[in-house]
Design a protein around this motif. Structure first.
Motif, PDB file in Angstrom:
ATOM      1  N   TYR A  94       5.150  41.187  14.052  1.00 34.97           N
ATOM      2  CA  TYR A  94       3.860  40.960  13.189  1.00 34.97           C
ATOM      3  C   TYR A  94       3.942  39.435  14.060  1.00 34.97           C
ATOM      4  O   TYR A  94       5.189  38.156  14.453  1.00 34.97           O
ATOM      5  N   HIS A 148       7.774  44.635   9.918  1.00 38.56           N
ATOM      6  CA  HIS A 148       8.178  42.816  10.706  1.00 38.56           C
ATOM      7  C   HIS A 148       7.635  41.639   9.358  1.00 38.56           C
ATOM      8  O   HIS A 148       6.007  41.649   9.560  1.00 38.56           O
ATOM      9  N   CYS A 168      19.741  39.336  14.126  1.00 39.72           N
ATOM     10  CA  CYS A 168      21.085  38.619  14.464  1.00 39.72           C
ATOM     11  C   CYS A 168      21.140  38.183  15.799  1.00 39.72           C
ATOM     12  O   CYS A 168      20.527  39.578  16.064  1.00 39.72           O
ATOM     13  N   TYR A 169      21.720  37.234  16.198  1.00 35.27           N
ATOM     14  CA  TYR A 169      21.750  37.729  16.980  1.00 35.27           C
ATOM     15  C   TYR A 169      22.908  37.248  18.151  1.00 35.27           C
ATOM     16  O   TYR A 169      23.988  36.423  18.065  1.00 35.27           O
ATOM     17  N   ASN A 194      25.384  31.095   8.560  1.00 34.73           N
ATOM     18  CA  ASN A 194      24.196  31.397   8.021  1.00 34.73           C
ATOM     19  C   ASN A 194      23.845  32.902   7.846  1.00 34.73           C
ATOM     20  O   ASN A 194      23.004  33.137   7.093  1.00 34.73           O
ATOM     21  N   MET A 219      19.170  43.753  12.633  1.00 31.52           N
ATOM     22  CA  MET A 219      18.530  44.714  14.284  1.00 31.52           C
ATOM     23  C   MET A 219      18.897  43.321  15.325  1.00 31.52           C
ATOM     24  O   MET A 219      18.436  42.370  14.595  1.00 31.52           O
ATOM     25  N   THR A 220      19.802  43.723  16.289  1.00 33.87           N
ATOM     26  CA  THR A 220      20.022  42.221  17.090  1.00 33.87           C
ATOM     27  C   THR A 220      18.885  42.279  17.728  1.00 33.87           C
ATOM     28  O   THR A 220      17.893  42.897  18.410  1.00 33.87           O
ATOM     29  N   TYR A 251      13.491  48.694  21.913  1.00 30.49           N
ATOM     30  CA  TYR A 251      12.031  47.711  22.617  1.00 30.49           C
ATOM     31  C   TYR A 251      11.105  48.502  23.718  1.00 30.49           C
ATOM     32  O   TYR A 251      11.395  47.947  24.787  1.00 30.49           O
TER      33      TYR A 251
END
Ligand code: FAD
Length: 286
Positions: free
Chosen positions: A49, A78, A143-144, A160, A173-174, A267
């Motif tokens: 998005y 998204h 998430c990261y 957070n 999803m990372t 991806y």
């Protein structure tokens, strides 16, 4: 169908991500890509998005609805909130529900320094809680593994992330990563923090040189020596670089699956050839 029902069945899931075609192309240009992706039988397909979140632009919703209703594959839309009002989000939720899209990846979105942001939602966790309070949707979150670029450190970022899960995110999803050790370390910290929802590892097959530079500058993913060596060796041979990128992604996925990851979020960059090569290599390992 809600994504949550895909987990806990004793196998890892494989999902794909696509992005809408450029504004200058009609939305139909993605339909042949989606037709090819359908043959690979992904568990679901998510649709990105625009960060600007233009309420009048229904492209993401249109594509997600097409995946659900025509291709009969679960889809996730998204949704970003940094430039949206509560009214905008309510409109979007109604559009998605009306068209049988049950899953939303709730995101804050990136702030464009040249455009003042709105403040109906500060963080993705605010959007997550709002969606949960205003509709019957499965909500996923981002998430990261190598820390969000705006966070001071990974501990703060995971704290957070916990707010986001407490607000209702049922699945994560990372961000893409090339170093599985970073993912394992992150996953362990999440467990210690008590974050127990399923996590899909975001894998991006790097198939051209420009893509590597762009990805690294945008998301700060670290490049292991093994990856850099492969990319340097083949950077001037597009076909070899594409094949090496696919092989590297397959190698990452095999390692993740053998370590019990909940799922792989690929991806696809709207490239069915690459998605096919990878899917066929890992399908029997899920
Ligand atoms: P948040 O979870 O809100 O986090 C943003 C920052 O705020 C982090 O540093 C976090 O630690 C911090 N934070 C969160 N909550 C609090 C709190 N309560 N107090 C203090 N600090 C807090 N962007 C798009 O525009 N469109 C897309 O389709 C899109 N898809 C994506 C898909 C995936 C899988 C991923 C990983 C990212 C995607 N993005 C997309 C990018 C995303 O919008 C950006 O990374 C954005 O900067 C952060 O979004 P978020 O939802 O993770 O934000």
């Amino acid at each position: 169908m809600k994504i949550s029902s895909l987990f806990g069945k004793g196998r890892a899931i494989l999902s794909f991500e696509v992005f809408p075609p450029k504004k200058t192309s009609p939305v139909e240009t993605i339909y042949s890509t989606l037709g090819e992706l359908k043959e690979l039988e992904p568990d679901f397909i998510s649709v990105t998005y625009g960060a600007g979140g233009n309420a009048a632009d229904t492209t993401t919703c249109d594509i997600a609805a097409y995946i659900t209703n025509e291709l009969k594959i679960p889809s996730a839309a998204h949704l970003t909130c940094v430039y949206s009002t509560k009214e905008d989000i309510l409109t979007r939720l109604a559009q998605l529900k009306e068209r049988n899209v049950d899953n939303i990846l709730a995101l804050r979105g990136d702030v464009n320094p040249e455009i003042p942001r709105l403040h109906d939602f500060e963080y993705a966790s605010d959007l997550t809680a709002f969606i949960k309070a205003n509709g019957d949707f499965h909500v996923s979150g981002a998430c990261y593994p190598e820390c969000h670029l705006e966070s001071a450190n990974i501990i703060e970022d995971i704290q957070n992330l916990k707010y986001k899960v407490e607000a209702g995110a049922e699945h994560l999803m990372t961000q893409l990563f090339f170093d599985n050790a970073a993912f394992y370390d992150f996953y362990e910290k999440m467990q210690i923090a008590g974050i127990k929802v399923p996590v899909e590892a975001g894998i991006m097959p790097v198939t051209n040189k420009k893509q590597i530079e762009r990805m690294v500058s945008m998301c700060g993913a670290s490049l292991p020596a093994k990856f850099s060596k492969v990319m340097q060796k083949y950077e001037n041979n597009p076909e070899a670089l594409r094949d090496a990128g696919i092989a590297y992604a397959v190698d990452q996925i095999v390692d993740l699956l053998s370590n019990g990851v909940d799922g792989i979020h690929l991806y696809t960059m709207n490239n069915p050839y690459v998605a096919r090569k990878i899917s066929e290599s890992v399908k029997n390992l899920l």
